[in-house]
Each structure stands twice: as structure tokens, then as C-alpha cells.
Design a protein around this motif. Structure first.
Motif, PDB file in Angstrom:
ATOM      1  N   SER A 186     -17.937   2.015 -40.463  1.00  0.00           N
ATOM      2  CA  SER A 186     -15.867   1.637 -40.723  1.00  0.00           C
ATOM      3  C   SER A 186     -15.626   1.337 -42.108  1.00  0.00           C
ATOM      4  CB  SER A 186     -16.367   0.345 -39.931  1.00  0.00           C
ATOM      5  OG  SER A 186     -16.923   0.473 -38.558  1.00  0.00           O
ATOM      6  N   LYS A 187     -14.483   1.279 -42.784  1.00  0.00           N
ATOM      7  CA  LYS A 187     -14.434   1.181 -44.092  1.00  0.00           C
ATOM      8  C   LYS A 187     -13.194  -0.392 -44.258  1.00  0.00           C
ATOM      9  CE  LYS A 187     -14.632   6.435 -45.657  1.00  0.00           C
ATOM     10  NZ  LYS A 187     -12.951   6.517 -46.398  1.00  0.00           N
ATOM     11  N   LYS A 188     -12.135  -0.204 -44.135  1.00  0.00           N
ATOM     12  CA  LYS A 188     -11.491  -0.949 -44.517  1.00  0.00           C
ATOM     13  C   LYS A 188     -11.090  -0.781 -42.911  1.00  0.00           C
ATOM     14  CE  LYS A 188      -7.958  -1.891 -47.570  1.00  0.00           C
ATOM     15  NZ  LYS A 188      -6.460  -1.695 -48.540  1.00  0.00           N
ATOM     16  N   GLY A 189     -10.797   0.341 -41.919  1.00  0.00           N
ATOM     17  CA  GLY A 189     -10.284  -0.182 -40.864  1.00  0.00           C
ATOM     18  C   GLY A 189     -11.808   0.538 -39.415  1.00  0.00           C
ATOM     19  N   PRO A 190     -10.957   0.960 -37.966  1.00  0.00           N
ATOM     20  CA  PRO A 190     -12.405   1.260 -37.544  1.00  0.00           C
ATOM     21  C   PRO A 190     -13.183   2.967 -37.616  1.00  0.00           C
ATOM     22  CG  PRO A 190     -10.387   0.680 -36.270  1.00  0.00           C
ATOM     23  CD  PRO A 190     -10.459   0.305 -37.366  1.00  0.00           C
ATOM     24  N   ALA A 191     -14.330   2.556 -37.673  1.00  0.00           N
ATOM     25  CA  ALA A 191     -15.186   4.422 -37.357  1.00  0.00           C
ATOM     26  C   ALA A 191     -13.838   5.402 -36.622  1.00  0.00           C
ATOM     27  CB  ALA A 191     -16.345   4.436 -37.139  1.00  0.00           C
ATOM     28  N   TYR A 192     -13.676   5.477 -36.823  1.00  0.00           N
ATOM     29  CA  TYR A 192     -13.027   6.901 -35.261  1.00  0.00           C
ATOM     30  C   TYR A 192     -14.037   6.762 -33.822  1.00  0.00           C
ATOM     31  CZ  TYR A 192      -8.848   8.365 -38.573  1.00  0.00           C
ATOM     32  OH  TYR A 192      -8.574   8.370 -39.610  1.00  0.00           O
ATOM     33  N   GLN A 193     -14.799   6.972 -34.245  1.00  0.00           N
ATOM     34  CA  GLN A 193     -16.644   6.938 -33.127  1.00  0.00           C
ATOM     35  C   GLN A 193     -15.757   5.505 -32.013  1.00  0.00           C
ATOM     36  OE1 GLN A 193     -19.977   7.911 -34.480  1.00  0.00           O
ATOM     37  NE2 GLN A 193     -19.231   9.982 -34.232  1.00  0.00           N
ATOM     38  N   LYS A 194     -15.507   4.174 -33.005  1.00  0.00           N
ATOM     39  CA  LYS A 194     -15.415   3.091 -33.044  1.00  0.00           C
ATOM     40  C   LYS A 194     -14.109   2.740 -31.497  1.00  0.00           C
ATOM     41  CE  LYS A 194     -15.725  -1.670 -33.591  1.00  0.00           C
ATOM     42  NZ  LYS A 194     -15.043  -2.650 -35.446  1.00  0.00           N
ATOM     43  N   VAL A 195     -12.861   3.434 -32.268  1.00  0.00           N
ATOM     44  CA  VAL A 195     -11.612   3.365 -31.568  1.00  0.00           C
ATOM     45  C   VAL A 195     -11.979   4.344 -30.462  1.00  0.00           C
ATOM     46  CG1 VAL A 195      -9.844   4.154 -31.424  1.00  0.00           C
ATOM     47  CG2 VAL A 195     -10.487   3.406 -33.992  1.00  0.00           C
ATOM     48  N   ALA A 196     -12.642   5.706 -30.429  1.00  0.00           N
ATOM     49  CA  ALA A 196     -12.609   6.792 -28.523  1.00  0.00           C
ATOM     50  C   ALA A 196     -13.563   5.380 -27.907  1.00  0.00           C
ATOM     51  CB  ALA A 196     -13.333   7.606 -29.570  1.00  0.00           C
ATOM     52  N   ALA A 197     -14.807   4.590 -28.305  1.00  0.00           N
ATOM     53  CA  ALA A 197     -15.987   4.118 -27.307  1.00  0.00           C
ATOM     54  C   ALA A 197     -14.407   3.294 -26.813  1.00  0.00           C
ATOM     55  CB  ALA A 197     -16.660   3.462 -28.129  1.00  0.00           C
ATOM     56  N   LYS A 198     -13.949   2.381 -27.589  1.00  0.00           N
ATOM     57  CA  LYS A 198     -12.904   1.085 -26.839  1.00  0.00           C
ATOM     58  C   LYS A 198     -12.270   1.957 -26.380  1.00  0.00           C
ATOM     59  CE  LYS A 198      -9.338  -1.969 -28.559  1.00  0.00           C
ATOM     60  NZ  LYS A 198      -8.389  -2.660 -29.803  1.00  0.00           N
ATOM     61  N   TYR A 199     -11.566   3.254 -25.669  1.00  0.00           N
ATOM     62  CA  TYR A 199     -11.030   3.641 -24.947  1.00  0.00           C
ATOM     63  C   TYR A 199     -11.224   4.639 -23.957  1.00  0.00           C
ATOM     64  CZ  TYR A 199      -6.876   2.116 -27.577  1.00  0.00           C
ATOM     65  OH  TYR A 199      -6.187   0.518 -28.755  1.00  0.00           O
ATOM     66  N   LYS A 200     -11.926   4.764 -24.242  1.00  0.00           N
ATOM     67  CA  LYS A 200     -13.539   5.184 -23.555  1.00  0.00           C
ATOM     68  C   LYS A 200     -13.255   4.951 -21.835  1.00  0.00           C
ATOM     69  CE  LYS A 200     -17.673   7.924 -22.502  1.00  0.00           C
ATOM     70  NZ  LYS A 200     -19.092   8.617 -22.935  1.00  0.00           N
ATOM     71  N   GLY A 201     -12.402   6.328 -21.133  1.00  0.00           N
ATOM     72  CA  GLY A 201     -12.018   6.256 -19.431  1.00  0.00           C
ATOM     73  C   GLY A 201     -10.961   5.580 -19.224  1.00  0.00           C
ATOM     74  N   LYS A 202     -10.306   4.927 -20.963  1.00  0.00           N
ATOM     75  CA  LYS A 202      -8.869   4.329 -19.834  1.00  0.00           C
ATOM     76  C   LYS A 202      -7.945   4.926 -20.397  1.00  0.00           C
ATOM     77  CE  LYS A 202     -10.559   0.093 -22.061  1.00  0.00           C
ATOM     78  NZ  LYS A 202     -10.902  -1.189 -23.266  1.00  0.00           N
ATOM     79  N   ALA A 203      -7.542   5.381 -18.877  1.00  0.00           N
ATOM     80  CA  ALA A 203      -6.223   5.959 -18.181  1.00  0.00           C
ATOM     81  C   ALA A 203      -4.777   5.915 -19.198  1.00  0.00           C
ATOM     82  CB  ALA A 203      -6.204   6.136 -16.967  1.00  0.00           C
TER      83      ALA A 203
END
Length: 108
Positions: A46-63
């Protein structure tokens, strides 16, 4: 002759089965740099915004993950940063490049 045909068929099948991830990843990285996304984001930190891995985890499995990220990246909303400040998130105008980027982010 049959062996040659089988080898040719196997090579062709392998080429089609391989994802174009390297090319897509390269295009995503190019867009990230061109749009200055790496100023606030990285893949794993994470920098000023979230890491892409964090974004991917947030949306994982969501259609609706791709649709939500598309809306976010086209509407230029105000975002609250990790340091508590707010700023307008930059919109991405190239729809095709953005679609590739979203798929790349979700694959992290």
C-alpha cells in the motif's frame, strides 16, 4: 508423417492454450505508468492507495467485480487515502486498455 502431424497439432494446441498474460501484463504495466497510477498504487504494498493485491482480494469471487471497477475508473470519484486526505481519482478514458487493466488487477 503421422508423427509430424501429431507434433504440429500438439504445438499449435499448446500455443492456443497458453494465456496471453505476458502481453496483457505488459499492456497493463504500460497503462499504469502512462496514467501515473504507480504514484499511489503498487502490486503488493500500500502507498497512498491500496495495493492491487488488496483490491483483488476485496473483489475475489464477486460476479460484479469488473463492473464495479469499471464504474470506479470511469467516474473519477473522490477517494479517501490511507493518510486520511481525499483527492479525485483519475479516470481512464481508453476503455479497451482499462478492461485489460481491470482483469490484470483482479488476477493479482
Amino acid at each position: 508423417m503421422k508423427v509430424l502431424t501429431l507434433i504440429s497439432t500438439a504445438i499449435a494446441a499448446a500455443a492456443f492454450a497458453m494465456p496471453a498474460a505476458a502481453q496483457d501484463a505488459d499492456a497493463a504495466q504500460k497503462l499504469l505508468k502512462a496514467e501515473n497510477c504507480t504514484k499511489c498504487h503498487s502490486v503488493d504494498k500500500s502507498k497512498k492507495g491500496p495495493a492491487y493485491q488488496k483490491v483483488a482480494a476485496k473483489y475475489k469471487g464477486k460476479a460484479d467485480a469488473e463492473a464495479k471497477l469499471t464504474e470506479f475508473l470511469t467516474k473519477s470519484p473522490k477517494v479517501k487515502l490511507d493518510d486520511g486526505s481525499e483527492e479525485e481519482h483519475k479516470a481512464i478514458k481508453d476503455q479497451k486498455a482499462m478492461a485489460n487493466l481491470i482483469k490484470w488487477v483482479l488476477a493479482q
